[in-house]
Design a protein around this motif. Structure first.
Motif, mmCIF file in Angstrom:
data_model
loop_
_atom_site.group_PDB
_atom_site.id
_atom_site.type_symbol
_atom_site.label_atom_id
_atom_site.label_comp_id
_atom_site.label_asym_id
_atom_site.label_seq_id
_atom_site.Cartn_x
_atom_site.Cartn_y
_atom_site.Cartn_z
ATOM 1 N N ASN A 323 3.248 -0.477 6.023
ATOM 2 C CA ASN A 323 2.123 0.323 5.530
ATOM 3 C C ASN A 323 2.206 1.762 6.016
ATOM 4 O OD1 ASN A 323 1.461 -0.270 8.177
ATOM 5 N ND2 ASN A 323 -0.658 -0.786 7.762
ATOM 6 N N THR A 324 1.412 2.626 5.391
ATOM 7 C CA THR A 324 1.480 4.067 5.607
ATOM 8 C C THR A 324 0.306 4.549 6.439
ATOM 9 O OG1 THR A 324 2.484 4.283 3.422
ATOM 10 C CG2 THR A 324 1.663 6.299 4.453
ATOM 11 N N ALA A 325 0.593 5.304 7.492
ATOM 12 C CA ALA A 325 -0.452 5.948 8.286
ATOM 13 C C ALA A 325 -1.561 4.955 8.622
ATOM 14 C CB ALA A 325 -0.988 7.172 7.540
ATOM 15 N N ARG A 357 -4.600 -2.212 14.877
ATOM 16 C CA ARG A 357 -5.731 -1.298 14.752
ATOM 17 C C ARG A 357 -5.801 -0.639 13.382
ATOM 18 N NH1 ARG A 357 -5.569 2.894 19.301
ATOM 19 N NH2 ARG A 357 -7.539 3.497 18.326
ATOM 20 N N VAL A 358 -5.118 -1.230 12.417
ATOM 21 C CA VAL A 358 -5.179 -0.749 11.039
ATOM 22 C C VAL A 358 -5.506 -1.928 10.138
ATOM 23 C CG1 VAL A 358 -3.810 0.139 9.110
ATOM 24 C CG2 VAL A 358 -3.619 1.203 11.361
ATOM 25 N N TRP A 370 -2.859 6.347 16.223
ATOM 26 C CA TRP A 370 -1.745 7.259 15.975
ATOM 27 C C TRP A 370 -0.636 6.550 15.213
ATOM 28 C CZ3 TRP A 370 -1.394 12.473 17.234
ATOM 29 C CH2 TRP A 370 -2.506 12.993 17.903
ATOM 30 N N ILE A 371 -0.020 7.281 14.307
ATOM 31 C CA ILE A 371 0.910 6.684 13.355
ATOM 32 C C ILE A 371 2.182 6.174 14.022
ATOM 33 C CG2 ILE A 371 2.400 7.198 11.385
ATOM 34 C CD1 ILE A 371 0.274 9.141 10.437
ATOM 35 N N VAL A 434 4.008 12.980 15.371
ATOM 36 C CA VAL A 434 4.667 14.018 14.570
ATOM 37 C C VAL A 434 3.999 14.201 13.215
ATOM 38 C CG1 VAL A 434 6.387 12.473 13.552
ATOM 39 C CG2 VAL A 434 6.891 14.898 13.775
ATOM 40 N N ASN A 435 3.552 13.112 12.569
ATOM 41 C CA ASN A 435 2.895 13.272 11.267
ATOM 42 C C ASN A 435 1.620 14.081 11.393
ATOM 43 O OD1 ASN A 435 4.698 12.061 9.624
ATOM 44 N ND2 ASN A 435 3.516 10.233 9.227
ATOM 45 N N GLU A 436 0.857 13.810 12.451
ATOM 46 C CA GLU A 436 -0.382 14.552 12.635
ATOM 47 C C GLU A 436 -0.081 16.036 12.863
ATOM 48 O OE1 GLU A 436 0.415 11.700 13.976
ATOM 49 O OE2 GLU A 436 -1.219 10.286 13.619
#
Length: 569
Positions: A323-325, A357-358, A370-371, A434-436
């Protein structure tokens, strides 16, 4: 049932056998409940962004003794049904009725509805045909369906485009919104809805933004005998976040729980829901059935759904979708649910999961997950070990950070092939957050101070300066230390390991790829036979919210899987 599973919720299928709905039931401790609460979500991108907040609300209500059901409307999320059916809106309303029936059949002495945004409009509309609704919370309600559809269409055009000039012309007869696509007839049916008057016997709480307090369509609600109106804050950061970080309005959750606690019955009765792990999602012309099965994977019991032909053994050709983010396993526009079911019809087992946590893994928390945390990396490999599929029977796919997790898991475990969609991260080191940082959203969206984010503008300027004079080998060296994003850094180890990869890029992501020395990297990799296959989508956006790019991605993944597993299907 343990107290942990009660708070976290127990996933299940419910409703008619021909139209099974996915839901999560939160059963109070001791198996007794004072009342039932059905949470009616909003639609599309708003639902994905608010998923954690709705789960938090369910956990809080469960701790106060309420039996709570979260669910996906028919044709959305994990539920069965056609997303594009002309009767989609009727299916949404029937889903609410089925959810109420499920809680009542499980023993809930009374049932109330909590509707968010367009979910409030649907809840109020459905309540007219559901006798005995005790309470209703209309949270930031949409009062006019036509205005909602127009706003969502405008947001879609502004966010991802959609015109013929982008190379992905719109499909005839459908109306794409952000992360949901309706038929023209269904969009018209949704547009025809207006917030109705509520039975005067039902207690109502309306939570509205101050700037919408004078909405004339609320007049019918406000005139009821038992109606409370409160202004709330924080909705834009919750429903329309400027980036990938969603801030849950905890004060609003507290307001809802306090109101339901004060207005609903307190006498408890036994609550005994029936749980079902499997649902037939499609019957094929040859009589075979595609089944979605609820499962838990790895030591942390990551929530997952397996799509496969009924009674198909595990260990055969398998696709694992990361899954994404912070988006849960259904993907943008229900992409992964629909792709999984299509692949299952070809004889492939497809797993899609939620990292910790997602979505529906673990207990929801107020803090943003966090991703690229250590937990996320461990989850990406734990699921593979739990599946135990030989590497020559495993293909992995993902979008953005999900693509990076697929590459990371491939390096650790191996795979037959990787399909990496809109991958922006090419470093193996210094990847936490890094994505954030790339999207510069953490500080203003999450409301936290983070020196890493504050340093981004200066570091970007330094990198642009370095790029203008630094030779490629110097740029590559910085990439190996994690200071820049250089495609060769990620794909060289994959090539050495013998992992075939396909890099699917939208126009924006291809521009990112070029600006970060992608063509030079792939030329160098090609000399060793390590260059991935590069597929350029004719249009679309990075997050794959564009309906045309969703179709492109789905078709490409199906074609890749059929080609790679041609001798095994």
């Amino acid at each position: 049932m343990t107290d942990g599973s009660a708070v976290q919720g127990v996933p299940t299928w419910f409703g008619p056998e021909h139209a099974r709905l996915f839901g999560v039931v939160h059963v109070p401790s001791g198996g007794v409940a004072r009342a039932g609460v059905v949470i009616c979500p909003t639609l599309g991108r708003e639902y994905q962004d608010s998923y954690r907040g709705l789960k938090l609300l369910a956990q809080q209500l469960c701790a106060m003794g309420f039996a709570v059901l979260r669910f996906d409307y028919r044709g959305t999320g994990d539920s069965t049904g056609d997303q594009y059916g002309d009767d989609a809106v009727a299916g949404y309303l029937e889903s609410i009725r089925a959810a109420v029936d499920y809680l009542r059949a499980s023993g809930a002495p009374s049932v109330s509805l909590v509707g968010l945004r367009v979910g409030a409009l649907l809840a109020a509309t459905a309540a007219d045909s559901i006798p005995g609704i005790d309470g209703m919370v209309l949270w930031d309600p949409i009062t006019n369906g036509r205005r909602y559809v127009r706003e969502q269409q405008t947001l879609y055009q502004m966010t991802v485009g959609g015109g013929e000039s982008d190379g992905l012309p719109p499909e005839p007869g459908v109306v794409p919104l952000l992360s949901i696509t309706l038929s023209s007839a269904a969009a018209a049916a949704l547009g025809a809805l207006k917030l109705p008057a509520i039975d005067t016997a039902t207690s109502v709480l309306v939570l509205t933004r101050p700037e919408r307090a004078d909405d004339r369509h609320l007049a019918g609600i406000l005139s009821t005998g038992d109606c409370t109106v409160q202004h709330i804050a924080g909705q834009p950061e919750f429903i329309e976040p400027p980036g990938i970080v969603v801030k849950v309005p905890m004060d609003t959750l507290a307001t809802i729980t306090k109101w339901l606690d004060a207005n609903l019955k307190s006498e408890t009765v036994a609550f005994q829901p029936v749980f079902a792990d499997d649902a037939v999602v499609e019957e094929l012309p040859d009589g075979r059935k595609v089944v979605d099965s609820i499962t838990a994977l790895g030591p942390n019991r990551l929530f997952a759904v397996r799509s496969a032909i009924a009674d198909a053994p595990q260990g055969g050709p398998t696709v694992l979708i990361h899954n994404t983010a912070s988006d849960h396993r259904v993907g943008p526009g229900r992409l992964w649910s629909e792709t999984a079911r299509e692949l299952a019809a070809h004889g492939v087992s497809v797993f899609r999961y939620d990292r910790r946590r997602v979505g529906d893994t673990g207990v929801a928390a107020d803090e943003y997950a966090w991703i690229t945390s250590a937990d996320a990396l461990a989850d990406a490999t734990d699921v593979i070990e739990a599946l135990g599929v030989p590497t020559d029977r495993l293909i992995m796919a993902g979008i953005c950070s999900g693509a990076w997790n697929a590459a990371y898991a491939g390096m650790r475990y191996g795979a037959k092939s990787l399909v990496l969609v809109n991958l922006p991260i090419f470093a193996w080191r210094r990847i936490d957050g890094v994505n954030e940082r790339l999207w510069r959203v953490t500080d203003f969206a999450a409301g936290v101070s983070d020196k890493r984010t504050e340093e981004v503008p200066a570091w970007v300027a330094v990198k642009q300066w370095l790029k203008s004079w630094l030779p490629y080998r110097g740029w590559l060296l910085l990439g190996r230390f994690g200071y820049t994003q250089v495609p060769e850094v990620l794909f060289e180890p994959l090539g050495k390991r013998g992992l075939p990869s396909e890099l699917v890029l939208s126009p924006w992501d291809y521009e990112w790829f070029v600006n970060h020395q992608g063509p030079n990297a792939f030329t160098r990799l090609a000399r060793h036979g390590w260059a991935p296959k590069l597929i350029l989508a004719p249009g679309g956006d990075h997050s794959v919210l564009h309906r045309g790019l969703q179709n492109f991605t789905r078709t490409h993944l199906v074609d890749t899987v059929r080609r790679e597993f041609a001798g095994q299907l």
